[in-house]
Write a protein that holds these residues in place. Structure first.
Motif, mmCIF file in Angstrom:
data_model
loop_
_atom_site.group_PDB
_atom_site.id
_atom_site.type_symbol
_atom_site.label_atom_id
_atom_site.label_comp_id
_atom_site.label_asym_id
_atom_site.label_seq_id
_atom_site.Cartn_x
_atom_site.Cartn_y
_atom_site.Cartn_z
ATOM 1 N N ARG A 115 -52.059 26.199 -36.028
ATOM 2 C CA ARG A 115 -51.432 24.907 -36.318
ATOM 3 C C ARG A 115 -52.339 23.711 -36.057
ATOM 4 O O ARG A 115 -52.247 22.710 -36.771
ATOM 5 N N GLU A 134 -54.132 19.073 -35.892
ATOM 6 C CA GLU A 134 -52.903 19.224 -36.669
ATOM 7 C C GLU A 134 -53.019 18.495 -38.009
ATOM 8 O O GLU A 134 -52.621 19.026 -39.058
ATOM 9 N N TRP A 153 -43.491 22.106 -41.390
ATOM 10 C CA TRP A 153 -43.697 22.216 -39.949
ATOM 11 C C TRP A 153 -44.885 21.392 -39.459
ATOM 12 O O TRP A 153 -45.197 21.398 -38.267
ATOM 13 N N THR A 154 -45.564 20.693 -40.366
ATOM 14 C CA THR A 154 -46.726 19.918 -39.949
ATOM 15 C C THR A 154 -46.314 18.689 -39.139
ATOM 16 O O THR A 154 -45.194 18.192 -39.263
#
Length: 484
Positions: A134, A143, A213-214
């Motif tokens: 991630r 990220e 989901w970032t």
């Protein structure tokens, strides 16, 4: 092959996208494959702590197991959550916040009470793998970099398919298989192109299911979906009746909400004056909770709190009673409980099964066990439901081992594409130069492609900024006309 009609321009953008994406794609492929097999991997490398021999005798009370776990930790350690597996072959796991801020998992044999060992939550193997996947272990900058890589992969897929597209219908069938009669760079190019075509759909699915989901775009998208009633369920953002009931005479008082799913519409309609004195933990959302997995639909939901009262901390509902109540609400295994950390806190229970239709989040009164809020899959908006399914597929959870194998094949195929792309570039790169494909003479309009890139830049602002930066840099430093 002809180089007109925008071919070189597409090749140039494909080159730039690949140059940036390929190294990160290898990291994503390897870490993602490992994470898909988390249950199997952890059972092997941490077997001495996770796995126990089933016994005929009943399990010890959870409260007693929690006390055993707390007993080996330094003074000041605070229990933050527990994972309830209800699997006779698994140990009991409790997570504590240590005085230095780190989190530690303690594993206890549920039959004997023996402490089997500990693991750092932040430094265990699969957590490091997850943070590499991630954030590259770089925090927020990492990220954002991974988010950019996902967006640029869209450019790489689109331009790659356009470059592969057969110019002659008669030869279309041959384009789906590598031509092993070729040699050198031509063979590498054939393998690279065929791999890309076969993996395009899977790669696109990975991107679409991973972007929500970032940390930048995903967070904004979640807020937008919620405001449009397409994400979190109505009432999830607060305004529900929340109240704690101290135990009378040492026994918990359970109200009628205890045994029923709280109706969100009724709760919101009846909030009224309570809304002014009810709220959520300041700055605390579900994503901030000490829980391993939180459904996407509730990740940004503020954690409820209740007005502070002069409650006796010893009046808190025992863990065994809470588990008994949760079992009556329909959850029996594979869920997590986050403990209240203050007198006005609540027990938070989250269930994140392979089948997203079973996802559930409950908030329970820490004194009575009454259900204060019960969020289920059926309460999600349309977007959140779709993302829940996508997440389960992305993680290799939805249809078991077959899902894990499918994700592995796609991931390793993408890693192979990265390798073949690098080999092709290295073989054609002039010594001492970047080796970007030259520009075309008489640039074609390519309105559709320009519109597509503009739309991509609008949908993903971070991507839009990087597109402009690449274009400016390309024009200033690396532009050269193509040779005829």
């Amino acid at each position: 092959m002809t180089t007109n009609n925008g071919y070189r321009t597409l090749w140039r953008w494909h080159f730039y996208a690949g140059l940036f994406v390929m190294p990160l794609l290898i990291v994503l492929a390897v870490t993602g494959t490992l994470y898909c097999f988390q249950p199997q991997i952890e059972r092997v490398i941490y077997r001495d702590r996770l796995v126990v021999e089933p016994q005929a005798q009943p399990r010890l009370p959870e409260e007693a197991l929690l006390a055993r776990a707390a007993g080996i930790l330094p003074k000041g350690a605070v229990a933050s959550s527990a994972r309830i597996a209800n699997d006779p072959t698994l140990s009991a796991e409790f997570i504590f916040r240590l005085p230095d801020g780190e989190r530690e998992s303690v594993y206890v044999n549920p039959y004997t009470g023996a402490v089997l060992g500990t693991l750092s939550v932040e430094h265990r193997f699969m957590q490091i793998d997850r943070m590499l996947h991630r954030k590259l272990l770089l925090g927020k900058p990492g990220e954002l970099l991974m988010e950019l890589a996902a967006c640029w992969t869209l450019v790489m897929i689109g331009t790659g398919i356009a470059l592969w597209w057969p110019r002659e219908c008669a030869r279309a069938g041959r384009k789906f298989w590598p031509n092993f009669s070729m040699k050198g760079r031509a063979l590498w190019k054939s393998v690279h192109a065929v791999l890309g075509v076969w993996l395009a759909v899977g790669a696109l699915a990975f991107i679409v299911t991973g972007l929500p989901w970032t940390g930048s775009w995903g967070k904004q998208f979640k807020s937008l979906a919620t405001s449009a009633s397409l994400g979190a369920p109505p009432g999830a953002w607060g305004g529900l009746r929340l109240h704690s009931q101290a135990r009378d005479g040492g026994r918990p008082s359970i109200d009628s909400a205890d045994a029923h799913h709280v109706d969100h519409a009724d709760a919101v309609a009846g909030a009224g004056a309570d809304a002014s004195r009810m709220g959520s933990m300041p700055g605390m959302t579900m994503d901030d909770m000490p829980l391993a997995n939180v459904p996407w639909a509730v990740g940004a939901v503020p954690v409820p709190r209740v007005p502070a009262h002069a409650h006796d901390p010893r009046a808190r509902l025992p863990l065994d009673r809470l588990i008994e109540d949760v079992r009556r609400f329909g959850l029996t295994h594979a869920y997590e409980i986050a403990f209240p950390q203050s007198p006005d806190g609540v027990y938070t229970v989250t269930y994140f099964p392979p089948d997203p239709r079973g996802e559930r989040t409950l908030y329970l009164d820490q004194y009575s066990g009454a259900v204060l809020k019960d969020i289920r899959y059926r309460d999600y908006g349309a977007v959140a439901k779709a993302i829940s399914f996508g997440t389960s597929l992305h993680m290799g959870r939805y249809f078991g081992l077959a899902n894990q194998i499918a994700c592995t094949l796609i991931s390793l195929g993408l890693a192979a594409m990265a390798v073949t792309g690098c080999v092709m570039w290295w073989k054609r790169r002039p010594v001492g130069k970047l080796g970007a494909p030259g520009r075309e003479h008489g640039m074609p309009p390519m309105r559709v492609w320009k519109a597509g890139l503009a739309l991509l830049g609008i949908l993903f602002p971070l991507m839009g900024a990087s597109l402009v930066a690449v274009w400016v840099t390309d024009r200033a430093l690396f532009g050269r006309p193509a040779e005829r």
